[in-house]
Write an enzyme that holds these catalytic residues in place. Structure first.
Site, short mmCIF file in Angstrom:
data_model
loop_
_atom_site.label_atom_id
_atom_site.label_comp_id
_atom_site.label_asym_id
_atom_site.label_seq_id
_atom_site.Cartn_x
_atom_site.Cartn_y
_atom_site.Cartn_z
N ASP A 1 0.85 -1.19 0.00
CA ASP A 1 0.00 0.00 0.00
C ASP A 1 0.89 1.25 0.00
OD1 ASP A 1 -3.20 0.55 0.92
OD2 ASP A 1 -1.78 2.21 1.13
N ASN B 1 -12.97 -3.22 2.26
CA ASN B 1 -13.97 -2.15 2.36
C ASN B 1 -14.89 -2.24 1.15
OD1 ASN B 1 -12.85 -0.98 4.72
ND2 ASN B 1 -11.25 -0.03 3.49
N VAL C 1 -11.07 2.90 -3.71
CA VAL C 1 -10.64 2.49 -5.05
C VAL C 1 -11.62 1.42 -5.55
CG1 VAL C 1 -8.80 1.43 -6.41
CG2 VAL C 1 -8.22 2.97 -4.52
N HIS D 1 -10.14 -5.09 -3.53
CA HIS D 1 -8.84 -5.31 -2.91
C HIS D 1 -9.05 -5.75 -1.48
CE1 HIS D 1 -9.98 -1.08 -2.66
NE2 HIS D 1 -9.39 -1.03 -1.48
N HIS E 1 -7.00 -5.75 2.08
CA HIS E 1 -5.84 -5.23 2.81
C HIS E 1 -5.32 -6.34 3.72
CE1 HIS E 1 -6.84 -0.82 2.17
NE2 HIS E 1 -8.03 -1.36 1.96
P1 5GP Z 1 -9.86 1.48 0.30
O1 5GP Z 1 -10.27 2.60 1.19
O2 5GP Z 1 -10.45 1.62 -1.09
O3 5GP Z 1 -10.14 0.13 0.90
O4 5GP Z 1 -8.28 1.53 0.20
C1 5GP Z 1 -7.57 1.96 -0.92
C2 5GP Z 1 -6.10 1.81 -0.59
O5 5GP Z 1 -5.37 2.01 -1.77
C3 5GP Z 1 -5.59 2.83 0.43
O6 5GP Z 1 -5.02 2.15 1.54
C4 5GP Z 1 -4.54 3.63 -0.35
O7 5GP Z 1 -3.43 4.01 0.43
C5 5GP Z 1 -4.17 2.67 -1.47
N1 5GP Z 1 -3.72 3.31 -2.69
C6 5GP Z 1 -4.34 4.33 -3.34
N2 5GP Z 1 -3.66 4.67 -4.45
C7 5GP Z 1 -2.58 3.84 -4.50
C8 5GP Z 1 -1.50 3.71 -5.42
O8 5GP Z 1 -1.39 4.41 -6.43
N3 5GP Z 1 -0.58 2.74 -5.15
C9 5GP Z 1 -0.68 1.93 -4.06
N4 5GP Z 1 0.29 1.01 -3.90
N5 5GP Z 1 -1.68 2.03 -3.16
C10 5GP Z 1 -2.63 2.98 -3.39
#
Ligand code: 5GP
Length: 126
Positions: A39, A97, A106, A110, A112
């Site tokens: 991340d 999420n 996103v 995914h 985590h």
């Molecule tokens: P969500 O809230 O959708 O579950 O989490 C999205 C995750 O994607 C966040 O923890 C954020 O830090 C990660 N993230 C967003 N953009 C990028 C990126 O360009 N590269 C990487 N490696 N992680 C990302």
């Protein structure tokens, strides 16, 4: 900004760009079905994201439309990544999420993986 999980898959989401190699990532594991990478904004000493290579918005979308092979490969992939990273003995946390109340940002499924310290209670109150 949390996404609407009922939206159609957006080919321009950031993880779609990572899968196409348009944006760099720090890959920890890859096979024909999954990609795992660090991340960009880690919330624990170890914070890895695992994504299916197929175009699925969320867990809801994937569990409804994913093939049996994609789903089993994804579940096995998450377990493999955690084992490969040496997280099993000390333990780890999985989080997915989904949608607005889940605060999904996103719109590509995914999971985590968090590890590397005692992670505390499951959710913050409030
Ligand atoms: P969500 O809230 O959708 O579950 O989490 C999205 C995750 O994607 C966040 O923890 C954020 O830090 C990660 N993230 C967003 N953009 C990028 C990126 O360009 N590269 C990487 N490696 N992680 C990302």
């Amino acid at each position: 900004m949390a996404i609407d999980p009922t939206l159609e898959y957006d080919d321009n989401n950031i993880f779609a760009k990572i899968l196409r190699g348009e944006i760099p990532n720090k890959t920890v594991y890859e096979n024909d079905y999954v990609l795992a990478f660090h991340d960009i904004n880690p919330q624990a000493p170890h914070h890895i994201l695992v994504i299916p290579k197929g175009a699925y918005v969320s867990w809801d979308d994937f569990s409804a439309r994913g093939s049996d092979t994609e789903i089993s490969e994804f579940v096995r992939g998450v377990g493999h990544v955690a084992r490969q990273a040496g997280m099993v003995e000390s333990g780890y946390r999985l989080l997915a999420n989904i949608g607005r109340d889940g605060h999904q940002e996103v719109p590509h499924l995914h999971v985590h993986i968090f590890a590397g310290k005692p992670l505390g209670p499951m959710l913050n109150n409030g």
